[in-house]
Scaffold this motif. Structure first.
Motif, PDB file in Angstrom:
ATOM      1  N   GLU A  44      75.628 -10.008 105.813  1.00 44.72           N
ATOM      2  CA  GLU A  44      74.804 -10.484 104.714  1.00 44.72           C
ATOM      3  C   GLU A  44      75.419 -11.736 104.092  1.00 44.72           C
ATOM      4  OE1 GLU A  44      72.924  -6.202 103.244  1.00 44.72           O
ATOM      5  OE2 GLU A  44      74.246  -7.326 101.925  1.00 44.72           O
ATOM      6  N   ARG A  45      74.572 -12.453 103.403  1.00 45.85           N
ATOM      7  CA  ARG A  45      75.035 -13.630 102.684  1.00 45.85           C
ATOM      8  C   ARG A  45      75.915 -13.229 101.508  1.00 45.85           C
ATOM      9  NH1 ARG A  45      70.122 -16.548 100.371  1.00 45.85           N
ATOM     10  NH2 ARG A  45      70.261 -14.786  98.932  1.00 45.85           N
ATOM     11  N   ASP A  46      77.031 -13.925 101.341  1.00 44.96           N
ATOM     12  CA  ASP A  46      77.976 -13.627 100.270  1.00 44.96           C
ATOM     13  C   ASP A  46      78.153 -14.833  99.349  1.00 44.96           C
ATOM     14  OD1 ASP A  46      80.173 -11.747 102.460  1.00 44.96           O
ATOM     15  OD2 ASP A  46      78.573 -11.042 101.132  1.00 44.96           O
ATOM     16  N   PHE A  47      78.355 -14.539  98.105  1.00 46.00           N
ATOM     17  CA  PHE A  47      78.680 -15.568  97.116  1.00 46.00           C
ATOM     18  C   PHE A  47      80.088 -16.085  97.354  1.00 46.00           C
ATOM     19  CE2 PHE A  47      78.924 -17.746  93.179  1.00 46.00           C
ATOM     20  CZ  PHE A  47      80.128 -17.419  92.576  1.00 46.00           C
ATOM     21  N   VAL A  48      80.265 -17.390  97.142  1.00 45.00           N
ATOM     22  CA  VAL A  48      81.584 -18.007  97.270  1.00 45.00           C
ATOM     23  C   VAL A  48      82.044 -18.577  95.930  1.00 45.00           C
ATOM     24  CG1 VAL A  48      82.927 -19.819  98.385  1.00 45.00           C
ATOM     25  CG2 VAL A  48      81.202 -18.563  99.701  1.00 45.00           C
ATOM     26  N   ALA A  49      81.244 -19.467  95.362  1.00 42.85           N
ATOM     27  CA  ALA A  49      81.645 -20.137  94.126  1.00 42.85           C
ATOM     28  C   ALA A  49      80.424 -20.744  93.464  1.00 42.85           C
ATOM     29  CB  ALA A  49      82.680 -21.221  94.405  1.00 42.85           C
ATOM     30  N   ALA A  50      80.544 -20.998  92.161  1.00 46.90           N
ATOM     31  CA  ALA A  50      79.469 -21.653  91.418  1.00 46.90           C
ATOM     32  C   ALA A  50      80.065 -22.492  90.312  1.00 46.90           C
ATOM     33  CB  ALA A  50      78.490 -20.626  90.853  1.00 46.90           C
ATOM     34  N   ILE A  51      79.299 -23.483  89.869  1.00 47.02           N
ATOM     35  CA  ILE A  51      79.767 -24.387  88.820  1.00 47.02           C
ATOM     36  C   ILE A  51      78.601 -24.737  87.921  1.00 47.02           C
ATOM     37  CG2 ILE A  51      79.391 -26.428  90.292  1.00 47.02           C
ATOM     38  CD1 ILE A  51      81.940 -27.628  88.995  1.00 47.02           C
ATOM     39  N   SER A  52      78.868 -24.808  86.635  1.00 39.46           N
ATOM     40  CA  SER A  52      77.824 -25.159  85.684  1.00 39.46           C
ATOM     41  C   SER A  52      77.499 -26.651  85.760  1.00 39.46           C
ATOM     42  CB  SER A  52      78.265 -24.796  84.263  1.00 39.46           C
ATOM     43  OG  SER A  52      79.439 -25.525  83.914  1.00 39.46           O
ATOM     44  N   GLY A  53      76.411 -27.022  85.120  1.00 40.22           N
ATOM     45  CA  GLY A  53      75.951 -28.399  85.196  1.00 40.22           C
ATOM     46  C   GLY A  53      76.940 -29.415  84.660  1.00 40.22           C
ATOM     47  N   ASN A  54      77.671 -29.031  83.616  1.00 40.56           N
ATOM     48  CA  ASN A  54      78.648 -29.942  82.999  1.00 40.56           C
ATOM     49  C   ASN A  54      80.067 -29.700  83.492  1.00 40.56           C
ATOM     50  OD1 ASN A  54      79.291 -27.550  81.804  1.00 40.56           O
ATOM     51  ND2 ASN A  54      78.710 -28.157  79.731  1.00 40.56           N
ATOM     52  N   SER A  55      80.209 -28.858  84.523  1.00 35.51           N
ATOM     53  CA  SER A  55      81.506 -28.540  85.146  1.00 35.51           C
ATOM     54  C   SER A  55      82.455 -27.750  84.255  1.00 35.51           C
ATOM     55  CB  SER A  55      82.235 -29.814  85.622  1.00 35.51           C
ATOM     56  OG  SER A  55      81.466 -30.515  86.566  1.00 35.51           O
ATOM     57  N   VAL A  56      82.002 -27.328  83.097  1.00 36.85           N
ATOM     58  CA  VAL A  56      82.894 -26.586  82.192  1.00 36.85           C
ATOM     59  C   VAL A  56      83.218 -25.199  82.748  1.00 36.85           C
ATOM     60  CG1 VAL A  56      83.000 -25.483  79.931  1.00 36.85           C
ATOM     61  CG2 VAL A  56      82.231 -27.843  80.134  1.00 36.85           C
ATOM     62  N   SER A  57      82.226 -24.588  83.376  1.00 37.23           N
ATOM     63  CA  SER A  57      82.413 -23.215  83.867  1.00 37.23           C
ATOM     64  C   SER A  57      82.366 -23.167  85.372  1.00 37.23           C
ATOM     65  CB  SER A  57      81.314 -22.310  83.302  1.00 37.23           C
ATOM     66  OG  SER A  57      81.357 -22.273  81.897  1.00 37.23           O
ATOM     67  N   THR A  58      83.299 -22.422  85.932  1.00 38.23           N
ATOM     68  CA  THR A  58      83.294 -22.152  87.368  1.00 38.23           C
ATOM     69  C   THR A  58      83.467 -20.656  87.593  1.00 38.23           C
ATOM     70  OG1 THR A  58      85.675 -22.571  87.526  1.00 38.23           O
ATOM     71  CG2 THR A  58      84.194 -24.417  88.013  1.00 38.23           C
ATOM     72  N   TYR A  59      83.088 -20.248  88.772  1.00 35.13           N
ATOM     73  CA  TYR A  59      83.070 -18.808  89.068  1.00 35.13           C
ATOM     74  C   TYR A  59      83.343 -18.664  90.556  1.00 35.13           C
ATOM     75  CZ  TYR A  59      80.859 -14.081  89.054  1.00 35.13           C
ATOM     76  OH  TYR A  59      80.570 -12.745  89.164  1.00 35.13           O
ATOM     77  N   TYR A  60      84.270 -17.775  90.901  1.00 36.51           N
ATOM     78  CA  TYR A  60      84.665 -17.636  92.300  1.00 36.51           C
ATOM     79  C   TYR A  60      84.618 -16.176  92.734  1.00 36.51           C
ATOM     80  CZ  TYR A  60      86.566 -22.364  91.908  1.00 36.51           C
ATOM     81  OH  TYR A  60      86.714 -23.719  91.724  1.00 36.51           O
ATOM     82  N   ALA A  61      84.324 -15.999  93.994  1.00 39.94           N
ATOM     83  CA  ALA A  61      84.488 -14.684  94.591  1.00 39.94           C
ATOM     84  C   ALA A  61      85.983 -14.385  94.688  1.00 39.94           C
ATOM     85  CB  ALA A  61      83.855 -14.656  95.977  1.00 39.94           C
ATOM     86  N   ASP A  62      86.341 -13.131  94.557  1.00 37.30           N
ATOM     87  CA  ASP A  62      87.752 -12.744  94.628  1.00 37.30           C
ATOM     88  C   ASP A  62      88.375 -13.155  95.961  1.00 37.30           C
ATOM     89  OD1 ASP A  62      87.401  -9.609  92.790  1.00 37.30           O
ATOM     90  OD2 ASP A  62      87.670 -11.676  92.103  1.00 37.30           O
ATOM     91  N   SER A  63      87.574 -13.132  97.003  1.00 39.41           N
ATOM     92  CA  SER A  63      88.093 -13.414  98.338  1.00 39.41           C
ATOM     93  C   SER A  63      88.546 -14.855  98.526  1.00 39.41           C
ATOM     94  CB  SER A  63      87.044 -13.067  99.389  1.00 39.41           C
ATOM     95  OG  SER A  63      85.867 -13.822  99.182  1.00 39.41           O
TER      96      SER A  63
END
Length: 122
Positions: A44-63
């Motif tokens: 299945e498709r897995d999340f890797v990372a994401a970033i907000s529009g202004n780059s203030v917030s980022t989010y990563y998969a634990d892996s």
């Protein structure tokens, strides 16, 4: 409407690095949350990372935390995924996506690129 085109994939040895790029066309790129997802063959498709529009917030998969870095250049309408210390288990097709909510769920993203293959050899 946003069109997304990924590039930068390829074959790399374990421990190596790659930088993926995702170029966006359309207006208001800076208003979009941008995400990277991946799908290994038969999985299945897995999340890797994401970033907000202004780059203030980022989010990563634990892996990938501590090995991958997401960034964006709103002037160039581009989002990047720097991948370091690559492992064979990182082998997958990598997709970028655009949406309005910083989320690890693909359902929250409205636009998707065609994907770029990353293969990590052991």
């Amino acid at each position: 409407q946003v069109q997304l085109v990924e590039s930068g994939g390829g074959l790399v040895q374990a421990g190596g690095s790659l930088r993926l790029s995702c170029a966006a066309s359309g207006r208001r790129f800076s208003s979009y949350v941008m995400g990277w997802f991946r799908q290994a063959s038969g999985k299945e498709r897995d999340f890797v990372a994401a970033i907000s529009g202004n780059s203030v917030s980022t989010y990563y998969a634990d892996s990938v935390k501590g090995r991958f870095g997401i960034s964006r250049d709103n002037a160039e309408n581009t989002v990047y995924l720097q991948m370091n210390s690559l492992k064979p288990e990182d082998t997958a097709v990598y997709y970028c996506a655009a949406g309005w909510v910083l989320s690890d769920s693909g359902d929250r993203y409205n636009y998707w690129g065609q994907g770029t293959q990353v293969t990590v050899s052991s």
